[in-house]
Structures are given as structure tokens and as C-alpha cells.
Design a protein around this motif. Structure first.
Motif, PDB file in Angstrom:
ATOM      1  N   LEU A   1     -52.268  21.714 -73.133  1.00  0.00           N
ATOM      2  CA  LEU A   1     -51.725  20.529 -72.473  1.00  0.00           C
ATOM      3  C   LEU A   1     -52.847  19.629 -71.955  1.00  0.00           C
ATOM      4  N   LEU A   2     -53.816  20.217 -71.267  1.00  0.00           N
ATOM      5  CA  LEU A   2     -54.927  19.431 -70.744  1.00  0.00           C
ATOM      6  C   LEU A   2     -55.787  18.853 -71.876  1.00  0.00           C
ATOM      7  N   GLN A   3     -55.923  19.599 -72.953  1.00  0.00           N
ATOM      8  CA  GLN A   3     -56.687  19.097 -74.096  1.00  0.00           C
ATOM      9  C   GLN A   3     -56.011  17.872 -74.710  1.00  0.00           C
TER      10      GLN A   3
ATOM     11  N   TYR B   1     -52.232   6.683 -77.188  1.00  0.00           N
ATOM     12  CA  TYR B   1     -52.591   7.107 -78.543  1.00  0.00           C
ATOM     13  C   TYR B   1     -53.455   8.362 -78.475  1.00  0.00           C
ATOM     14  N   LEU B   2     -53.076   9.405 -79.221  1.00  0.00           N
ATOM     15  CA  LEU B   2     -53.810  10.670 -79.212  1.00  0.00           C
ATOM     16  C   LEU B   2     -54.848  10.695 -80.319  1.00  0.00           C
ATOM     17  N   LEU B   3     -56.090  10.918 -79.930  1.00  0.00           N
ATOM     18  CA  LEU B   3     -57.176  10.964 -80.903  1.00  0.00           C
ATOM     19  C   LEU B   3     -57.239  12.326 -81.576  1.00  0.00           C
ATOM     20  N   LYS B   4     -57.778  12.337 -82.771  1.00  0.00           N
ATOM     21  CA  LYS B   4     -58.005  13.576 -83.503  1.00  0.00           C
ATOM     22  C   LYS B   4     -59.514  13.818 -83.565  1.00  0.00           C
ATOM     23  N   GLU B   5     -59.886  15.054 -83.790  1.00  0.00           N
ATOM     24  CA  GLU B   5     -61.309  15.389 -83.873  1.00  0.00           C
ATOM     25  C   GLU B   5     -61.978  14.560 -84.970  1.00  0.00           C
TER      26      GLU B   5
ATOM     27  N   TRP C   1     -68.017  17.215 -75.473  1.00  0.00           N
ATOM     28  CA  TRP C   1     -67.094  16.992 -76.593  1.00  0.00           C
ATOM     29  C   TRP C   1     -67.083  15.539 -77.076  1.00  0.00           C
ATOM     30  N   LEU C   2     -67.926  14.705 -76.459  1.00  0.00           N
ATOM     31  CA  LEU C   2     -68.004  13.298 -76.845  1.00  0.00           C
ATOM     32  C   LEU C   2     -69.423  12.924 -77.246  1.00  0.00           C
ATOM     33  N   GLU C   3     -69.519  12.013 -78.191  1.00  0.00           N
ATOM     34  CA  GLU C   3     -70.819  11.492 -78.620  1.00  0.00           C
ATOM     35  C   GLU C   3     -70.810   9.992 -78.351  1.00  0.00           C
ATOM     36  N   TRP C   4     -71.885   9.454 -77.816  1.00  0.00           N
ATOM     37  CA  TRP C   4     -71.900   8.055 -77.405  1.00  0.00           C
ATOM     38  C   TRP C   4     -73.159   7.339 -77.856  1.00  0.00           C
ATOM     39  N   ASP C   5     -72.995   6.164 -78.443  1.00  0.00           N
ATOM     40  CA  ASP C   5     -74.110   5.315 -78.848  1.00  0.00           C
ATOM     41  C   ASP C   5     -74.046   4.046 -78.017  1.00  0.00           C
ATOM     42  N   ALA C   6     -74.923   3.948 -77.023  1.00  0.00           N
ATOM     43  CA  ALA C   6     -74.902   2.805 -76.106  1.00  0.00           C
ATOM     44  C   ALA C   6     -75.306   1.503 -76.788  1.00  0.00           C
TER      45      ALA C   6
ATOM     46  N   ASN D   1     -64.601  17.054 -80.539  1.00  0.00           N
ATOM     47  CA  ASN D   1     -63.651  18.174 -80.556  1.00  0.00           C
ATOM     48  C   ASN D   1     -62.884  18.200 -79.243  1.00  0.00           C
ATOM     49  N   TYR D   2     -61.812  18.987 -79.223  1.00  0.00           N
ATOM     50  CA  TYR D   2     -61.047  19.140 -77.990  1.00  0.00           C
ATOM     51  C   TYR D   2     -61.892  19.927 -76.992  1.00  0.00           C
ATOM     52  N   PRO D   3     -61.932  19.498 -75.742  1.00  0.00           N
ATOM     53  CA  PRO D   3     -62.776  20.174 -74.754  1.00  0.00           C
ATOM     54  C   PRO D   3     -62.260  21.557 -74.370  1.00  0.00           C
ATOM     55  N   GLN D   4     -63.170  22.436 -74.024  1.00  0.00           N
ATOM     56  CA  GLN D   4     -62.791  23.726 -73.455  1.00  0.00           C
ATOM     57  C   GLN D   4     -62.332  23.495 -72.022  1.00  0.00           C
TER      58      GLN D   4
END
Length: 201
Positions: A87-89, A132-136, A165-170, A179-182
Motif C-alpha cells: 500500500l505504501l509503495q 497517476y501511478l508510475l511503473k518502474e 529508489w529515484l534517480e535525478w538529473d538536475a 523501483n518501488y521503495p523498501q
């Protein structure tokens, strides 16, 4: 019920923790609001009351209404695994939450507004649905014409993304949902098991 737009400190005091982030007023008055807020002689809260309060805290924290929240719970129970964690993921994979986590917005409310006003694209296509739900593997970016917005520039400068679980390019203002977070990676203080117990009744 419409989305809550009232005083945030009042809600934070209700749950005895700053669910909307640092709050100077909450630090001075970290007890329940109302004339009986400091009265510690109240009766013991029932099991149902504890579970309901935990669900409400999660809804206020993420800015989700009851129908959306229940829908996410049913989806989590359908997917298998530990229902509370799933649920939290799912909640964390909402577009408005990802925009907030990436640092594009200072709050989830601001993130919802940016999405609704068509400033955000997913995989190169503009999406104006905050739920909107994102996918991996999905990418989230600021539209080219929106990159010069002061509100986005200030937020990115003040809130650099730092989640595993996120990648960011400033440079390109583009992020990737890896990916879904632990559960251990999600910082919110929510007891998801109480929510599952409430919905399971």
C-alpha cells in the motif's frame, strides 16, 4: 469530502507530529488543538479509534481522499505480498508524490498543482493527473517551457533529491523511478498494519 485546505498546523497537532514538515508553531504547541488540547485525563482511545487515526494521518500526509485511498488498499491486497508495505509503495509511486520526492516541488500540495497545471511529463508525455501511478523505469521531467519557472528553480535548489529508489538529473530536470521503495526507505512515520486491520474488518 473535498480535499483539506485549512490550517496545516492544526492537523499536525491532532496527530502529535509535524506531518507536513518543519513547523515552528507546532514546536510551541505540540498538543491537540482545542480548549481541551492539554487535558491529559481523557479516556483511553479504543482500538478502532487508534486504527482510524492512523489511516487519517496517512491520508493527510499524502493528500489522498477516502475513495482513492480505499482503491489503493484494494489494489495492494490484490497484488499479494505484505499488504501494508505494498500500500505504501503504491502511494509512493503516485506522480504528485514523486514530483515532491524529486525536489521539483516543496510540498505535495505544490506538486499536485504543478501536475494539474501541465508542467510535468512522464516518459515525454504531459500528464495532468496527480494520482497517476508510475511503473518502474518511468521518467518524470519538467516540461521545456516550464523549466524557467521560479517556483520550480527555487524548489530544486533547496530540495535536492536523495532517495535510493529515484534517480535525478538536475541539469535536465529529469528523474527516474527506479523501483518501488523498501519500507525501511520510506521516511513517513506511519503504522501501515493498523490501516490494514481497519480495512480488514
Amino acid at each position: 469530502m473535498a480535499r483539506y485546505t485549512g490550517p496545516k498546523t492544526k492537523i499536525a497537532r491532532k496527530f502529535h507530529e509535524p506531518i507536513y514538515g518543519p513547523d515552528k508553531v507546532f514546536e510551541r504547541k505540540n498538543y491537540a488543538p482545542g480548549m481541551h488540547g492539554q487535558n491529559h485525563r481523557r479516556g483511553k482511545q479504543s482500538e478502532y479509534g487508534v486504527q482510524l487515526q492512523e489511516k487519517q494521518k496517512a491520508k493527510y500526509t499524502y493528500g489522498i481522499l477516502e475513495r482513492q485511498f480505499r482503491k489503493l488498499y484494494h489494489e495492494a491486497s490484490r497484488r499479494g505480498g505484505i499488504t501494508g508495505e505494498v500500500l505504501l509503495q503504491l502511494i509512493e509511486s503516485r506522480l504528485d508524490n514523486i514530483v515532491y520526492r524529486l525536489g521539483i516541488a516543496r510540498s505535495r500540495a505544490q506538486a499536485r498543482q504543478l501536475v494539474s497545471h501541465r508542467h510535468i511529463a512522464v516518459n515525454g508525455t504531459v500528464v495532468n493527473v496527480p494520482s497517476y501511478l508510475l511503473k518502474e523505469g518511468d521518467t518524470v521531467s519538467v516540461r521545456e517551457r516550464s523549466k524557467s519557472l521560479e517556483i520550480i528553480a527555487d524548489s530544486v535548489a533547496a530540495n535536492p533529491a536523495s532517495y535510493s529508489w529515484l534517480e535525478w538529473d538536475a541539469n535536465t530536470l529529469t528523474g527516474k523511478f527506479m523501483n518501488y521503495p523498501q519500507r525501511s526507505d520510506i521516511p513517513e512515520n506511519i503504522n501501515e498494519q493498523l490501516i490494514v486491520e481497519l480495512y480488514s474488518k
